[in-house]
Design a protein around this motif. Structure first.
Motif, PDB file in Angstrom:
ATOM      1  N   ALA A   1      36.150  36.737  53.036  1.00 26.56           N
ATOM      2  CA  ALA A   1      37.729  36.682  52.830  1.00 26.56           C
ATOM      3  C   ALA A   1      38.571  36.540  54.140  1.00 26.56           C
ATOM      4  CB  ALA A   1      38.247  37.923  52.120  1.00 26.56           C
ATOM      5  N   ASP A   2      39.820  35.994  54.105  1.00 21.68           N
ATOM      6  CA  ASP A   2      40.393  35.889  55.392  1.00 21.68           C
ATOM      7  C   ASP A   2      41.172  37.095  55.946  1.00 21.68           C
ATOM      8  OD1 ASP A   2      40.417  32.794  55.852  1.00 21.68           O
ATOM      9  OD2 ASP A   2      41.241  33.104  53.748  1.00 21.68           O
ATOM     10  N   TYR A   3      41.864  38.127  54.979  1.00 19.54           N
ATOM     11  CA  TYR A   3      42.498  39.132  55.554  1.00 19.54           C
ATOM     12  C   TYR A   3      41.765  40.280  56.330  1.00 19.54           C
ATOM     13  CZ  TYR A   3      47.256  38.924  53.444  1.00 19.54           C
ATOM     14  OH  TYR A   3      48.403  38.387  53.167  1.00 19.54           O
TER      15      TYR A   3
ATOM     16  N   GLY B   1      45.713  41.731  42.002  1.00 18.88           N
ATOM     17  CA  GLY B   1      46.105  40.468  41.419  1.00 18.88           C
ATOM     18  C   GLY B   1      45.431  39.752  40.329  1.00 18.88           C
ATOM     19  N   GLY B   2      44.011  40.686  40.595  1.00 14.79           N
ATOM     20  CA  GLY B   2      42.998  40.241  39.422  1.00 14.79           C
ATOM     21  C   GLY B   2      42.285  39.080  39.927  1.00 14.79           C
ATOM     22  N   MET B   3      42.453  38.434  41.033  1.00  9.21           N
ATOM     23  CA  MET B   3      41.826  36.926  41.400  1.00  9.21           C
ATOM     24  C   MET B   3      40.374  37.226  41.652  1.00  9.21           C
ATOM     25  SD  MET B   3      43.746  34.644  41.100  1.00  9.21           S
ATOM     26  CE  MET B   3      44.819  35.635  39.574  1.00  9.21           C
ATOM     27  N   THR B   4      39.962  38.449  41.765  1.00 11.22           N
ATOM     28  CA  THR B   4      38.390  38.858  42.118  1.00 11.22           C
ATOM     29  C   THR B   4      37.975  39.578  40.933  1.00 11.22           C
ATOM     30  OG1 THR B   4      38.599  38.614  44.485  1.00 11.22           O
ATOM     31  CG2 THR B   4      37.014  39.949  43.428  1.00 11.22           C
ATOM     32  N   LEU B   5      38.762  40.500  40.650  1.00 13.59           N
ATOM     33  CA  LEU B   5      38.460  41.510  39.645  1.00 13.59           C
ATOM     34  C   LEU B   5      38.213  40.845  38.339  1.00 13.59           C
ATOM     35  CD1 LEU B   5      37.293  44.376  38.917  1.00 13.59           C
ATOM     36  CD2 LEU B   5      39.734  44.987  38.632  1.00 13.59           C
ATOM     37  N   LEU B   6      39.091  40.102  37.725  1.00 15.58           N
ATOM     38  CA  LEU B   6      38.914  39.481  36.271  1.00 15.58           C
ATOM     39  C   LEU B   6      37.653  38.353  36.343  1.00 15.58           C
ATOM     40  CD1 LEU B   6      42.591  39.137  35.335  1.00 15.58           C
ATOM     41  CD2 LEU B   6      40.962  40.868  34.657  1.00 15.58           C
TER      42      LEU B   6
ATOM     43  N   GLY C   1      47.239  36.943  43.976  1.00 17.53           N
ATOM     44  CA  GLY C   1      46.515  37.836  44.977  1.00 17.53           C
ATOM     45  C   GLY C   1      47.066  38.482  45.842  1.00 17.53           C
ATOM     46  N   THR C   2      46.611  39.842  46.082  1.00 14.59           N
ATOM     47  CA  THR C   2      47.330  40.833  47.200  1.00 14.59           C
ATOM     48  C   THR C   2      46.587  41.239  48.267  1.00 14.59           C
ATOM     49  OG1 THR C   2      46.385  42.762  46.238  1.00 14.59           O
ATOM     50  CG2 THR C   2      48.344  41.824  44.951  1.00 14.59           C
ATOM     51  N   LEU C   3      47.184  41.664  49.315  1.00 16.07           N
ATOM     52  CA  LEU C   3      46.797  42.162  50.470  1.00 16.07           C
ATOM     53  C   LEU C   3      45.688  43.252  50.170  1.00 16.07           C
ATOM     54  CD1 LEU C   3      46.522  42.463  53.614  1.00 16.07           C
ATOM     55  CD2 LEU C   3      48.592  43.915  53.543  1.00 16.07           C
TER      56      LEU C   3
ATOM     57  N   ARG D   1      38.892  51.266  37.217  1.00 17.22           N
ATOM     58  CA  ARG D   1      39.225  50.467  38.500  1.00 17.22           C
ATOM     59  C   ARG D   1      40.605  50.258  38.455  1.00 17.22           C
ATOM     60  NH1 ARG D   1      34.251  47.651  39.482  1.00 17.22           N
ATOM     61  NH2 ARG D   1      35.571  46.403  40.907  1.00 17.22           N
ATOM     62  N   PRO D   2      41.456  50.201  39.748  1.00 16.71           N
ATOM     63  CA  PRO D   2      42.643  49.642  40.007  1.00 16.71           C
ATOM     64  C   PRO D   2      42.411  48.083  39.709  1.00 16.71           C
ATOM     65  CG  PRO D   2      41.604  50.257  41.961  1.00 16.71           C
ATOM     66  CD  PRO D   2      40.751  50.600  41.036  1.00 16.71           C
ATOM     67  N   LEU D   3      43.653  47.489  39.179  1.00 22.32           N
ATOM     68  CA  LEU D   3      43.813  46.111  38.989  1.00 22.32           C
ATOM     69  C   LEU D   3      45.164  45.622  39.851  1.00 22.32           C
ATOM     70  CD1 LEU D   3      43.159  43.299  37.610  1.00 22.32           C
ATOM     71  CD2 LEU D   3      44.915  44.148  35.739  1.00 22.32           C
TER      72      LEU D   3
HETATM   73  C1  FAD Z   1      40.066  29.959  43.202  1.00 22.69           C
HETATM   74  C2  FAD Z   1      39.825  31.240  44.260  1.00 22.69           C
HETATM   75  C3  FAD Z   1      39.836  30.831  45.684  1.00 22.69           C
HETATM   76  C4  FAD Z   1      39.997  31.887  46.697  1.00 22.69           C
HETATM   77  N1  FAD Z   1      40.014  31.667  47.940  1.00 22.69           N
HETATM   78  C5  FAD Z   1      40.056  32.730  48.805  1.00 22.69           C
HETATM   79  C6  FAD Z   1      40.108  32.244  50.309  1.00 22.69           C
HETATM   80  O1  FAD Z   1      40.093  31.398  50.626  1.00 22.69           O
HETATM   81  N2  FAD Z   1      39.975  33.550  51.051  1.00 22.69           N
HETATM   82  C7  FAD Z   1      40.451  34.815  50.541  1.00 22.69           C
HETATM   83  O2  FAD Z   1      40.498  35.538  51.374  1.00 22.69           O
HETATM   84  N3  FAD Z   1      40.347  34.981  49.209  1.00 22.69           N
HETATM   85  C8  FAD Z   1      40.048  33.979  48.293  1.00 22.69           C
HETATM   86  N4  FAD Z   1      40.283  34.297  47.045  1.00 22.69           N
HETATM   87  C9  FAD Z   1      40.363  35.850  46.742  1.00 22.69           C
HETATM   88  C10 FAD Z   1      41.714  36.309  46.601  1.00 22.69           C
HETATM   89  O3  FAD Z   1      42.302  36.224  47.862  1.00 22.69           O
HETATM   90  C11 FAD Z   1      41.943  37.539  45.823  1.00 22.69           C
HETATM   91  O4  FAD Z   1      43.263  37.680  45.622  1.00 22.69           O
HETATM   92  C12 FAD Z   1      41.521  38.722  46.682  1.00 22.69           C
HETATM   93  O5  FAD Z   1      40.323  38.796  47.163  1.00 22.69           O
HETATM   94  C13 FAD Z   1      41.740  39.880  45.517  1.00 22.69           C
HETATM   95  O6  FAD Z   1      42.959  40.414  45.654  1.00 22.69           O
HETATM   96  P1  FAD Z   1      43.486  40.801  44.154  1.00 22.69           P
HETATM   97  O7  FAD Z   1      44.803  41.190  44.577  1.00 22.69           O
HETATM   98  O8  FAD Z   1      43.453  39.628  43.212  1.00 22.69           O
HETATM   99  O9  FAD Z   1      42.661  41.993  43.639  1.00 22.69           O
HETATM  100  P2  FAD Z   1      42.008  42.303  42.383  1.00 22.69           P
HETATM  101  O10 FAD Z   1      40.932  41.141  42.087  1.00 22.69           O
HETATM  102  O11 FAD Z   1      42.846  42.758  41.362  1.00 22.69           O
HETATM  103  O12 FAD Z   1      40.922  43.527  42.876  1.00 22.69           O
HETATM  104  C14 FAD Z   1      39.939  43.302  43.773  1.00 22.69           C
HETATM  105  C15 FAD Z   1      39.229  44.793  43.940  1.00 22.69           C
HETATM  106  O13 FAD Z   1      39.904  45.518  44.791  1.00 22.69           O
HETATM  107  C16 FAD Z   1      40.237  46.825  44.069  1.00 22.69           C
HETATM  108  N5  FAD Z   1      41.657  47.075  44.356  1.00 22.69           N
HETATM  109  C17 FAD Z   1      42.716  46.267  44.110  1.00 22.69           C
HETATM  110  N6  FAD Z   1      43.890  46.828  44.902  1.00 22.69           N
HETATM  111  C18 FAD Z   1      43.529  47.987  45.324  1.00 22.69           C
HETATM  112  C19 FAD Z   1      44.151  49.037  45.923  1.00 22.69           C
HETATM  113  N7  FAD Z   1      45.611  48.898  46.417  1.00 22.69           N
HETATM  114  N8  FAD Z   1      43.318  49.743  46.586  1.00 22.69           N
HETATM  115  C20 FAD Z   1      42.225  50.157  46.398  1.00 22.69           C
HETATM  116  N9  FAD Z   1      41.394  49.305  45.688  1.00 22.69           N
HETATM  117  C21 FAD Z   1      42.269  48.116  45.268  1.00 22.69           C
HETATM  118  C22 FAD Z   1      39.945  46.377  42.574  1.00 22.69           C
HETATM  119  O14 FAD Z   1      39.664  47.634  41.844  1.00 22.69           O
HETATM  120  C23 FAD Z   1      38.909  45.520  42.943  1.00 22.69           C
HETATM  121  O15 FAD Z   1      37.677  46.299  42.798  1.00 22.69           O
HETATM  122  C24 FAD Z   1      40.147  33.370  46.355  1.00 22.69           C
HETATM  123  C25 FAD Z   1      40.248  33.717  44.856  1.00 22.69           C
HETATM  124  C26 FAD Z   1      39.911  32.652  43.782  1.00 22.69           C
HETATM  125  C27 FAD Z   1      40.005  32.801  42.508  1.00 22.69           C
END
Ligand code: FAD
Ligand code: FES
Ligand code: FES
Lengths: 165, 265
Positions: free
Chosen positions: B120-122, B30-35, B107-109, B26-28
């Motif tokens: 989620a918002d985006y 920001g890890g804010m959801t995956l971890l 966290g990333t777009l 799996r791609p990683l």
């Molecule tokens: C306490 C907390 C509060 C939050 N509140 C909100 C909120 O209010 N609103 C909101 O929208 N979100 C919220 N989030 C979620 C946050 O925005 C996450 O950052 C986001 O949902 C996932 O982004 P990430 O970069 O962390 O992805 P990751 O956790 O790294 O990955 C998420 C998933 O996407 C896949 N992935 C990642 N990058 C790619 C890519 N480029 N192409 C294909 N697949 C990919 C991964 O394999 C994984 O399955 C919250 C998270 C936490 C921990």
């Protein structure tokens, strides 16, 4: 399989060997004995584990140690020392912004990042900026007062360098 | 957490190749959801391919009537971007309201859009701002992208490169945040493209969706009054411990009017 990695922690070069699943907070607390960084929830909610990675506040329970390879990390131990408190630490002490103190290291790391981005926040901005940190004791009132007062102190100081801790 | 092989990809091609060779990788981002998901044992990938060192996936630029944002751009970077604030202020303010400061710093777009969390918002911005999702192999229009709860049009191993948002005449986003998590109970993005209006909702259904009745009324007259009294059906909306489908249907109307007011303000 352990992965070798180099990084900076509180201004010192550090070499670590970590398992891929080791969390940054565990590397800091166990391998480096920097136990000022706390684990409150381990589910990314409470912010007790907040440290700075390349100057930005991050929940270290939600980052792998290996993701920090090549970065510069600051923990609460790197911010100030008992003899020379960071202005934010001094403001927390002066305003009685802690009771049990468990949330305090993370709260201070977040507050320092907040002022680095916004040196002159309103009360509402301080409250919004600390949304990622939960305190179950204080009711936040004195924490907010400490951050606002710290902003004043740092803005009147000759150099704002310290804001970037 | 289960162990896994960790690898930092140095190029998009590199990451795609590993994902192709290893079906459980799996791609990683920001890890804010995956971890957190892995800690809970809800995911146990064989490999994590860290995308953070791929320079091509970062950055924000204006390209004609589009704002193009790299998949690995952090929420905090979008919120602070002068480019985004000038072209689509509603998008910057949406990013600024995601989670908390620490979450926005990581966290990333791309991670958010790929995940398609119903709250989620985006996703509301991608759909409301008529975006294209650019992947390693093709371009997917927003209207074809979100398929259901945590389900998107992405193939296995397909990576998001960037998202290009179409710059509107004006736009607004309003969300009713869950008081504990800050995720959207309901979030509505309204974008006026001069004559045609897009209204995209997140938090209320299985994934982000548009509301044609609101779009038609706002297309005739772009004001909060124009959509006063238009009922949104609760039939396919979510009911959970935070609120009923009927409550969410009501919130869609309220947030839509606030979003219009924000766009006009
Ligand atoms: C306490 C907390 C509060 C939050 N509140 C909100 C909120 O209010 N609103 C909101 O929208 N979100 C919220 N989030 C979620 C946050 O925005 C996450 O950052 C986001 O949902 C996932 O982004 P990430 O970069 O962390 O992805 P990751 O956790 O790294 O990955 C998420 C998933 O996407 C896949 N992935 C990642 N990058 C790619 C890519 N480029 N192409 C294909 N697949 C990919 C991964 O394999 C994984 O399955 C919250 C998270 C936490 C921990
Ligand atoms: S211990 Fe990391 S957020 Fe609570
Ligand atoms: S002082 Fe006890 S949790 Fe904040």
């Amino acid at each position: 399989m352990a992965i070798p990695m180099d990084l900076q922690v509180n201004g010192q070069a550090v070499h670590l060997e970590v398992e891929p699943e080791t969390l940054l907070v565990d590397a800091l607390r166990n391998a480096l004995q920097l136990t000022g960084t706390h684990v409150g929830c381990d589910t990314s909610q409470c912010g007790a584990c907040t440290v700075h990675v390349d100057g930005k506040s991050v929940k270290s329970c939600t980052m792998l140690a290996v993701q920090a390879a090549g970065t510069a990390i600051t923990t609460i131990e790197g911010l100030g020392s008992p003899g020379a408190l960071h202005p934010m630490q001094a403001a927390f002490r002066q305003h009685h912004a802690l009771q049990c103190g468990f949330c305090t290291p993370g709260m201070i790391m977040s507050a320092v990042d907040l002022l680095a981005r916004n040196p002159n926040p309103s009360e509402a901005e301080v409250r919004a900026g600390l949304e990622g940190n939960i305190c179950r004791c204080t009711g936040y009132h004195n924490i907010v007062a400490a951050v606002l007062d710290c902003a004043k102190v740092m803005n009147s100081a000759p150099s704002r360098e310290k804001a970037h801790g | 957490m289960h162990t896994f092989v960790y690898q930092r990809a140095t190029s998009l091609a590199d990451a795609v190749a590993v994902l192709k060779a290893k079906p459980d990788a799996r791609p990683l981002a920001g890890g804010m959801t995956l971890l957190p998901t892995m800690k809970l044992g809800l995911a146990a990938p064989s490999d994590l391919i860290d995308l953070s060192a791929i320079g091509d996936l970062r950055g924000i630029r204006r390209n004609g009537d589009r704002v193009v944002i790299g998949a690995m751009t952090r929420h905090a970077e979008v919120a602070a971007s002068a480019e985004v604030r000038a072209a689509i202020p509603a998008l910057a303010s949406l990013a600024d309201g995601i989670g908390d400061a620490q979450v926005r710093n990581r966290g990333t777009l791309g991670g958010s859009v790929a995940n398609s969390d119903p709250a989620a918002d985006y996703p509301a911005a991608v759909l409301g701002l008529d975006a294209n999702v650019l992947t390693d192999r093709r371009t997917i229009a927003a209207d074809q992208f979100f398929l259901g709860m945590f389900a998107t049009a992405l193939d296995a191993g397909e990576l998001i490169r960037a998202v290009e948002f179409r710059v509107p005449k004006r736009a607004g986003y309003a969300k009713f945040p869950n008081p504990a998590s800050r995720y959207a109970m309901v979030g509505v993005l309204v974008a006026d493209y001069g004559g045609s209006v897009r209204v995209a909702v997140t938090g209320a259904g299985a994934c982000a969706f548009r509301v044609p009745t609101l779009e038609a009324a706002l297309g005739k007259q772009f004001s909060a009054a124009a959509i006063e009294g238009i009922e949104v059906s609760a039939s396919e909306l979510n009911t959970d411990l935070h609120g009923s489908a009927e409550y969410r249907a009501h919130l869609v109307g309220v947030m839509a009017r606030r979003a219009v007011a924000a766009a006009l303000g």
